[in-house]
Motif scaffolding. Structure first.
Motif, PDB file in Angstrom:
ATOM      1  N   GLY A 256       0.790  -1.222   0.000  1.00 17.32           N
ATOM      2  CA  GLY A 256       0.000   0.000   0.000  1.00 17.32           C
ATOM      3  C   GLY A 256       0.821   1.270   0.000  1.00 17.32           C
ATOM      4  O   GLY A 256       0.277   2.380   0.062  1.00 17.32           O
ATOM      5  N   ARG A 257       2.165   1.128  -0.072  1.00 15.90           N
ATOM      6  CA  ARG A 257       3.002   2.330  -0.045  1.00 15.90           C
ATOM      7  C   ARG A 257       2.799   3.200  -1.266  1.00 15.90           C
ATOM      8  O   ARG A 257       2.969   4.426  -1.201  1.00 15.90           O
ATOM      9  CB  ARG A 257       4.479   1.939   0.091  1.00 15.90           C
ATOM     10  N   GLU A 258       2.423   2.580  -2.416  1.00 16.18           N
ATOM     11  CA  GLU A 258       2.205   3.370  -3.632  1.00 16.18           C
ATOM     12  C   GLU A 258       1.132   4.434  -3.410  1.00 16.18           C
ATOM     13  O   GLU A 258       1.254   5.580  -3.862  1.00 16.18           O
ATOM     14  CB  GLU A 258       1.768   2.469  -4.799  1.00 16.18           C
ATOM     15  N   TRP A 259       0.075   4.020  -2.693  1.00 13.74           N
ATOM     16  CA  TRP A 259      -1.050   4.938  -2.516  1.00 13.74           C
ATOM     17  C   TRP A 259      -0.725   5.987  -1.457  1.00 13.74           C
ATOM     18  O   TRP A 259      -1.191   7.131  -1.555  1.00 13.74           O
ATOM     19  CB  TRP A 259      -2.306   4.149  -2.150  1.00 13.74           C
ATOM     20  N   GLU A 260       0.090   5.614  -0.458  1.00 12.00           N
ATOM     21  CA  GLU A 260       0.528   6.605   0.523  1.00 12.00           C
ATOM     22  C   GLU A 260       1.400   7.669  -0.151  1.00 12.00           C
ATOM     23  O   GLU A 260       1.289   8.866   0.167  1.00 12.00           O
ATOM     24  CB  GLU A 260       1.306   5.915   1.646  1.00 12.00           C
ATOM     25  N   ILE A 261       2.235   7.244  -1.085  1.00 11.60           N
ATOM     26  CA  ILE A 261       3.091   8.195  -1.808  1.00 11.60           C
ATOM     27  C   ILE A 261       2.240   9.148  -2.641  1.00 11.60           C
ATOM     28  O   ILE A 261       2.463  10.373  -2.638  1.00 11.60           O
ATOM     29  CB  ILE A 261       4.104   7.427  -2.689  1.00 11.60           C
ATOM     30  N   LEU A 262       1.239   8.613  -3.351  1.00 14.91           N
ATOM     31  CA  LEU A 262       0.354   9.475  -4.141  1.00 14.91           C
ATOM     32  C   LEU A 262      -0.386  10.464  -3.244  1.00 14.91           C
ATOM     33  O   LEU A 262      -0.515  11.653  -3.580  1.00 14.91           O
ATOM     34  CB  LEU A 262      -0.640   8.628  -4.924  1.00 14.91           C
ATOM     35  N   ASP A 263      -0.879   9.976  -2.113  1.00 14.30           N
ATOM     36  CA  ASP A 263      -1.572  10.862  -1.166  1.00 14.30           C
ATOM     37  C   ASP A 263      -0.667  12.019  -0.734  1.00 14.30           C
ATOM     38  O   ASP A 263      -1.087  13.189  -0.719  1.00 14.30           O
ATOM     39  CB  ASP A 263      -1.999  10.079   0.076  1.00 14.30           C
ATOM     40  N   LEU A 264       0.572  11.690  -0.367  1.00 15.83           N
ATOM     41  CA  LEU A 264       1.490  12.723   0.105  1.00 15.83           C
ATOM     42  C   LEU A 264       1.846  13.705  -1.002  1.00 15.83           C
ATOM     43  O   LEU A 264       1.954  14.920  -0.769  1.00 15.83           O
ATOM     44  CB  LEU A 264       2.760  12.072   0.661  1.00 15.83           C
ATOM     45  N   GLN A 265       2.046  13.197  -2.215  1.00 13.28           N
ATOM     46  CA  GLN A 265       2.357  14.092  -3.335  1.00 13.28           C
ATOM     47  C   GLN A 265       1.245  15.102  -3.560  1.00 13.28           C
ATOM     48  O   GLN A 265       1.498  16.293  -3.803  1.00 13.28           O
ATOM     49  CB  GLN A 265       2.602  13.267  -4.600  1.00 13.28           C
ATOM     50  N   ILE A 266       0.003  14.652  -3.441  1.00 15.63           N
ATOM     51  CA  ILE A 266      -1.135  15.558  -3.631  1.00 15.63           C
ATOM     52  C   ILE A 266      -1.269  16.518  -2.453  1.00 15.63           C
ATOM     53  O   ILE A 266      -1.562  17.711  -2.632  1.00 15.63           O
ATOM     54  CB  ILE A 266      -2.432  14.743  -3.831  1.00 15.63           C
ATOM     55  N   ARG A 267      -1.033  16.024  -1.236  1.00 16.28           N
ATOM     56  CA  ARG A 267      -1.118  16.904  -0.064  1.00 16.28           C
ATOM     57  C   ARG A 267      -0.041  17.987  -0.105  1.00 16.28           C
ATOM     58  O   ARG A 267      -0.273  19.124   0.329  1.00 16.28           O
ATOM     59  CB  ARG A 267      -0.980  16.077   1.214  1.00 16.28           C
ATOM     60  N   LEU A 268       1.125  17.639  -0.638  1.00 20.74           N
ATOM     61  CA  LEU A 268       2.212  18.619  -0.717  1.00 20.74           C
ATOM     62  C   LEU A 268       1.997  19.626  -1.839  1.00 20.74           C
ATOM     63  O   LEU A 268       2.465  20.768  -1.757  1.00 20.74           O
ATOM     64  CB  LEU A 268       3.551  17.898  -0.921  1.00 20.74           C
ATOM     65  N   ALA A 269       1.322  19.216  -2.901  1.00 21.53           N
ATOM     66  CA  ALA A 269       1.112  20.126  -4.046  1.00 21.53           C
ATOM     67  C   ALA A 269      -0.328  19.983  -4.542  1.00 21.53           C
ATOM     68  O   ALA A 269      -0.584  19.417  -5.612  1.00 21.53           O
ATOM     69  CB  ALA A 269       2.104  19.815  -5.152  1.00 21.53           C
ATOM     70  N   PRO A 270      -1.302  20.459  -3.784  1.00 20.17           N
ATOM     71  CA  PRO A 270      -2.704  20.295  -4.192  1.00 20.17           C
ATOM     72  C   PRO A 270      -3.010  20.942  -5.536  1.00 20.17           C
ATOM     73  O   PRO A 270      -3.903  20.484  -6.250  1.00 20.17           O
ATOM     74  CB  PRO A 270      -3.484  20.950  -3.045  1.00 20.17           C
ATOM     75  N   GLU A 271      -2.252  21.969  -5.887  1.00 27.02           N
ATOM     76  CA  GLU A 271      -2.495  22.625  -7.179  1.00 27.02           C
ATOM     77  C   GLU A 271      -2.086  21.738  -8.352  1.00 27.02           C
ATOM     78  O   GLU A 271      -2.506  21.977  -9.495  1.00 27.02           O
ATOM     79  CB  GLU A 271      -1.735  23.956  -7.235  1.00 27.02           C
ATOM     80  N   ARG A 272      -1.290  20.695  -8.087  1.00 23.18           N
ATOM     81  CA  ARG A 272      -0.860  19.772  -9.139  1.00 23.18           C
ATOM     82  C   ARG A 272      -1.632  18.451  -9.099  1.00 23.18           C
ATOM     83  O   ARG A 272      -1.219  17.472  -9.705  1.00 23.18           O
ATOM     84  CB  ARG A 272       0.642  19.486  -8.988  1.00 23.18           C
ATOM     85  N   ARG A 273      -2.758  18.452  -8.409  1.00 25.53           N
ATOM     86  CA  ARG A 273      -3.528  17.218  -8.235  1.00 25.53           C
ATOM     87  C   ARG A 273      -3.842  16.552  -9.570  1.00 25.53           C
ATOM     88  O   ARG A 273      -3.592  15.350  -9.748  1.00 25.53           O
ATOM     89  CB  ARG A 273      -4.828  17.515  -7.482  1.00 25.53           C
ATOM     90  N   ALA A 274      -4.395  17.301 -10.496  1.00 18.72           N
ATOM     91  CA  ALA A 274      -4.790  16.721 -11.790  1.00 18.72           C
ATOM     92  C   ALA A 274      -3.578  16.154 -12.519  1.00 18.72           C
ATOM     93  O   ALA A 274      -3.631  15.050 -13.092  1.00 18.72           O
ATOM     94  CB  ALA A 274      -5.487  17.775 -12.640  1.00 18.72           C
ATOM     95  N   GLU A 275      -2.489  16.897 -12.495  1.00 12.67           N
ATOM     96  CA  GLU A 275      -1.267  16.446 -13.176  1.00 12.67           C
ATOM     97  C   GLU A 275      -0.748  15.139 -12.564  1.00 12.67           C
ATOM     98  O   GLU A 275      -0.365  14.205 -13.286  1.00 12.67           O
ATOM     99  CB  GLU A 275      -0.202  17.548 -13.062  1.00 12.67           C
ATOM    100  N   ILE A 276      -0.724  15.082 -11.235  1.00  6.06           N
ATOM    101  CA  ILE A 276      -0.234  13.887 -10.540  1.00  6.06           C
ATOM    102  C   ILE A 276      -1.128  12.682 -10.848  1.00  6.06           C
ATOM    103  O   ILE A 276      -0.641  11.579 -11.140  1.00  6.06           O
ATOM    104  CB  ILE A 276      -0.166  14.143  -9.021  1.00  6.06           C
ATOM    105  N   LEU A 277      -2.438  12.891 -10.817  1.00  9.66           N
ATOM    106  CA  LEU A 277      -3.366  11.791 -11.063  1.00  9.66           C
ATOM    107  C   LEU A 277      -3.323  11.316 -12.510  1.00  9.66           C
ATOM    108  O   LEU A 277      -3.372  10.118 -12.783  1.00  9.66           O
ATOM    109  CB  LEU A 277      -4.788  12.215 -10.683  1.00  9.66           C
ATOM    110  N   ASP A 278      -3.216  12.245 -13.435  1.00  8.51           N
ATOM    111  CA  ASP A 278      -3.153  11.849 -14.847  1.00  8.51           C
ATOM    112  C   ASP A 278      -1.887  11.033 -15.120  1.00  8.51           C
ATOM    113  O   ASP A 278      -1.914  10.056 -15.881  1.00  8.51           O
ATOM    114  CB  ASP A 278      -3.187  13.080 -15.754  1.00  8.51           C
TER     115      ASP A 278
END
Length: 569
Positions: A256-278
């Motif tokens: 489950g570390r992959e999803w924790e990393i994605l969560d943290l990336q979005i929390r650190l840069a919420p303005e890049r949410r769409a970019e990170i998810l895409d």
């Protein structure tokens, strides 16, 4: 033969031969009978020898983490000789490895025969806690604590037990004791620090938080546990999130570390949410089915249903049952009921009838056909009959949707087809607790108590609900008093005794039920706090009662518990 007649030599020879034949036949019969009796212990010894061979192989496969082969060998060993300790031990370990509550009666056979080691007994207690059999765990753990002196593993288990009982003060006490006895054990340190992470005492809290981070920065199994604990915290600073992200990225994917990393990336840069998810959607295109399923579940938990469909089109979903279930859930989350129905009507879907009927029920309910929904829920329960995995899925799915009747019917069917129905009963208890009356819950617990009449937790819960309903009060008081004497450290049992005395009008005895001990009531569940507030008020301590009641969330109380707070005696 006539008297005085002499036999000829031929007749004498024939008679002798006949006697020899009968004698030989008798000897053969004796040999066969003796052989049969001799074969019985030989056959038994062969079975035991073969059983122990298979049990040893099962234990070896367990050390190699090959659970499937270990399971096959252990079951074969047990079938050959279910009374032999190695066979019992192998099967118990295999079932425990998969957190199967069916291991509990198997372990119990070893314990009763006094062939279980302290390690075996701790495994039994650990499994009992994990599977919700807390009273069984408490009973065996109490014996361990009496028989063994200052054994840190026993105190550690006690901290786990009281955590399961939602008695945080006692959990902290036993976790502290375990750490004192084994200060080098980082598992003990981490658990105690997690309990104190939000301690009201500033110094205690600071020390706990520092300790968690120290363990997280290391490179061992407790470090991963610390990282997972921190990743779930919503109150991390920006610097802490950056450090946590860097620490998680040092480990290979998995757990489950992959999803924790994605969560943290979005929390650190919420303005890049769409970019990170895409980027993540692109990266998981064509992933292995289970990895893809986990990613899609993660997306759905974050409300990213359209992105789920982008990475999981129908053409991919129909190749795998588990993926197809996620696909249907995603259509449902988007309220695309017509599309969902069309997919199901197209045929060739990789789902058994129970799953199709459950989704058809949802479609009919949302598309204005309540009678069709009721029929499909009924058919779903029928389709899953005698199939525990399907009944378990249906019960959990119906419970999520608040389809209480379906959940209850599926669990009733599950109870009827399990060798050990206790886990199904526990889930049914949860369903009735959420949707039924206090009387309904009491009746269910009474049914469970008839199956397991010596279970302390069931005896207590049944007595507590009877006291809440002001019924069978002398029996409730007697049961609670016996349990308090047997388990003096468990607040739940003292609460039942206090409530029974309160209902009987013996207010002094109700207050005395707490044994003069001081509890951290802020960490106690609402129900016991409501009882304590009522007991305080009945003993003339109105201000303390009001202070206690002030912080109890009324929505977390049963109607009878709320009445205790609103209208104390």
């Amino acid at each position: 033969m006539n008297e005085g007649q002499t036999n000829t030599p031929e007749e004498i020879s024939q008679a002798t031969a006949s006697r020899r034949r009968w004698l030989l036949a008798g000897v053969i019969v004796l040999i066969v009978v003796a052989g049969v009796w001799a074969a019985r212990p030989v056959y038994h010894h062969f079975n035991r020898w073969r059983s122990r061979q298979l049990a040893a192989q099962a234990e070896q496969f367990l050390t190699q983490n090959d659970l499937a082969k270990a399971n096959d060998k252990a079951r074969a060993a047990y079938l050959l000789d279910s009374a032999d300790a190695p066979a019992i031990h192998a099967l118990a370990r295999v079932l425990t490895q998969s957190t199967n509550a069916a291991a509990l009666p198997v372990w119990r056979k070893l314990i009763v025969a006094r062939q279980a080691t302290p390690v075996d007994r701790r495994d039994f207690v650990t499994l009992a806690i994990r599977t919700g059999a807390v009273s069984v765990a408490a009973e065996e753990l109490q014996r361990l604590l009496i028989e063994e002196t200052n054994q840190p593993a026993d105190y550690w288990l006690a901290s786990q037990l009281f955590t399961a009982l939602q008695d945080k003060p006692r959990a902290v006490f036993y976790a502290s004791r375990a750490r004192q006895l084994d200060p080098a054990n980082e598992q003990y340190q981490l658990f105690l620090s997690s309990l104190l992470f939000d301690a009201p005492d500033a110094e205690q809290q600071s020390s706990a938080r520092s300790n968690v981070w120290v363990i997280a920065r290391e490179n061992n199994p407790p470090s991963l546990d610390a990282l997972n604990f921190l990743a779930a915290r919503p109150d991390l600073t920006t610097d802490e999130m950056r450090e946590l992200l860097a620490l998680l990225q040092k480990y290979p994917p998995g757990g489950g570390r992959e999803w924790e990393i994605l969560d943290l990336q979005i929390r650190l840069a919420p303005e890049r949410r769409a970019e990170i998810l895409d980027a993540a959607v692109t990266g998981y295109q064509g992933a292995a089915p289970e990895t893809l399923r986990q990613f899609c579940v993660w997306l759905n938990l974050h409300g990213e249903f359209k992105r789920t469909l982008a990475v999981l089109p129908q053409s991919v979903a129909t190749q795998n049952k588990d993926l197809f279930l996620v696909y249907l859930d995603t259509l449902a989350a988007l309220n695309r009921w017509d599309d969902l129905k069309t997919v199901l009507d197209a045929g060739s879907v990789p789902l058994e009838d129970v799953y199709q009927d459950a989704f058809r029920a949802r479609c009919d309910s949302k598309l204005g056909n309540p009678d069709g929904a009721v029929a499909h829920w009924h058919w779903a329960v029928s389709a899953a009959e005698r199939n525990p995995p399907q009944l378990t899925w249906l019960a959990e799915y119906a419970e999520q949707l608040h389809e209480w009747d379906t959940a209850s019917n599926a669990l009733r069917s599950l109870v009827a087809c399990l060798d050990d129905p206790r886990p199904a009963y526990v889930q049914l208890e949860r369903v009735v607790e959420r949707n039924g009356s206090t009387g309904d819950l009491r009746d269910l617990l009474g049914e469970m108590l008839r199956r397991w009449p010596k279970d302390p937790a069931l005896r207590n819960d049944n007595a507590y609900l009877n006291a809440l309903l002001a019924q069978n009060l002398p029996d409730a008081r007697s049961t609670a008093a016996e349990l308090v004497q047997q388990f003096p450290t468990i607040l739940t049992y003292r609460t039942t005794l206090a409530l029974a005395c309160y209902r009987l009008g013996d207010f002094a005895a109700a207050l005395g039920a707490y044994g003069g001990e001081t509890f951290d009531w802020s960490q106690v569940r609402p129900g016991p706090r409501a009882v304590y507030a009522a007991v305080l008020a009945a003993n003339g301590r109105a201000e303390e009662a009001r202070e206690q009641a002030r912080d109890i969330p009324p929505g977390d109380l049963r109607p009878e518990e709320l009445e205790l707070v609103i209208h104390p005696k």
